[in-house]
Design an enzyme around this catalytic site. Structure first.
Site, mmCIF file in Angstrom:
data_model
loop_
_atom_site.group_PDB
_atom_site.id
_atom_site.type_symbol
_atom_site.label_atom_id
_atom_site.label_comp_id
_atom_site.label_asym_id
_atom_site.label_seq_id
_atom_site.Cartn_x
_atom_site.Cartn_y
_atom_site.Cartn_z
ATOM 1 N N ARG A 19 32.455 30.436 44.505
ATOM 2 C CA ARG A 19 32.723 30.373 43.058
ATOM 3 C C ARG A 19 34.225 30.201 42.857
ATOM 4 O O ARG A 19 35.008 31.017 43.333
ATOM 5 C CB ARG A 19 32.213 31.665 42.425
ATOM 6 C CG ARG A 19 32.277 31.709 40.921
ATOM 7 C CD ARG A 19 31.646 33.004 40.396
ATOM 8 N NE ARG A 19 31.760 33.110 38.964
ATOM 9 C CZ ARG A 19 32.843 33.542 38.334
ATOM 10 N NH1 ARG A 19 33.899 33.915 39.010
ATOM 11 N NH2 ARG A 19 32.876 33.595 37.017
ATOM 12 N N LYS A 60 41.733 35.923 42.140
ATOM 13 C CA LYS A 60 41.582 37.370 41.915
ATOM 14 C C LYS A 60 42.768 38.172 42.445
ATOM 15 O O LYS A 60 43.551 37.695 43.256
ATOM 16 C CB LYS A 60 40.263 37.868 42.520
ATOM 17 C CG LYS A 60 39.077 37.484 41.635
ATOM 18 C CD LYS A 60 37.782 38.115 42.063
ATOM 19 C CE LYS A 60 36.664 37.646 41.127
ATOM 20 N NZ LYS A 60 35.334 38.080 41.562
#
Ligand code: 7PJ
Length: 280
Positions: free
Chosen positions: A252, A218
């Site tokens: 995740r 991210k």
């Protein structure tokens, strides 16, 4: 005995992210992308993933919504294909009641909703399916969520949102043991807000539900390290380790093998502390 695909949260688990590539060419093209996704799932299982997360709606910043039929066609065949050969828990990343029901019918065992079941049909539908649900915080919608997100106090506001969603779930008949929480890194948060949330993950752990953390590749990593998406693995592994240290139970990630190693290593150190306390 546990049903195939049943989840437990005794040790931290890696949730592997499965790309379900949109393919609008032809049925032949669909078959190819389903095969490719199945291959990727097999590899993640071999690398030690404890859950496979499948999503047919992009929730990246700026993404537009996907129609129901398209989303079903993207995710259901791959869930069926994985379930035909493995008992691995499968998570369905969706906000739509119809997709939740079809996915659980096809073998999915966890609902991962970035909108935290705020849609009433999704809330009631999820309650009737009797599988764990992950409630994630998001400010705004993917289309506009990164346009100047604002909080007075990001940690307490995200916690209050999750607490309110827990209460709605309980009222709808979802068991407390079936609820997983996620602060939603990158979903309507600036870099400073993401870092502050991460620094206080222990407060989310203390809410009493398994905590899921998704930071793989991210922009919070890219922003700190000033690296493009393909150079964010080391930053992501550092965060995976910290998340486990702060009590997260599900990490995740795209890079399953490396993340499994980071998670196991940090968990081993955390456990050594606990064993010592028990014996003395
Ligand atoms: C998350 C997610 C996350 C949960 C995505 C990406 C964006 N679901 N789906 N938590 N992120 N629960 O992977 O970059 O952080 S999609």
């Amino acid at each position: 005995m546990l049903k195939p695909g049943t989840l437990t949260f005794e040790t931290p688990t890696v949730m592997g992210i499965l790309n379900v590539t949109p393919d609008s060419f032809s049925d032949g093209g669909r078959y190819t992308s389903c095969e490719a996704a199945l291959q990727q799932a097999r590899q993640m299982i071999a690398e030690g993933a404890g859950i496979i997360d499948i999503g047919g709606e992009s929730t990246r910043p700026g993404a537009t919504a996907v129609g129901l039929d398209e989303e079903l066609q993207r995710v259901i065949p791959i869930i069926e294909a994985i379930r035909a050969e493995s008992d691995i828990p499968i998570s369905i990343d969706t906000s739509k009641a119809e997709v939740m029901a079809a996915a659980v019918g096809a073998g999915a065992s966890l609902i991962n909703d970035v909108r935290a079941l705020r849609d009433e049909d999704a809330l009631l539908g999820a309650a009737s399916l009797n599988v764990p649900v992950c409630l994630m915080h998001m400010q705004g919608q993917p289309r506009n969520m990164q346009n100047a997100p604002r909080y007075q106090d990001v940690v307490s506001e995200v916690m209050a949102f999750l607490q309110q969603r827990i209460e709605s779930c309980l009222a709808a008949g979802i068991a407390a043991e079936q609820i997983i929480l996620d602060p939603g890194f990158g979903f309507g948060k600036t870099l400073e807000q993401n870092l502050r949330l991460f620094r206080h993950l222990d407060r989310f752990t203390a809410m009493g539900h398994p905590l899921l953390v998704g930071v793989s590749r991210k922009s919070m990593i890219g922003d700190v390290l000033d690296v493009p998406v393909e150079q964010r693995l080391a930053g992501g592994l550092a965060l995976a380790g910290l998340a486990v240290w702060l009590g997260a139970k599900i990490i995740r990630a795209h890079d399953v093998q490396q993340t499994v190693h980071a998670v196991k290593m940090c968990h081993a150190v955390a456990q050594a502390g606990e064993d010592k306390e028990k014996k003395q």
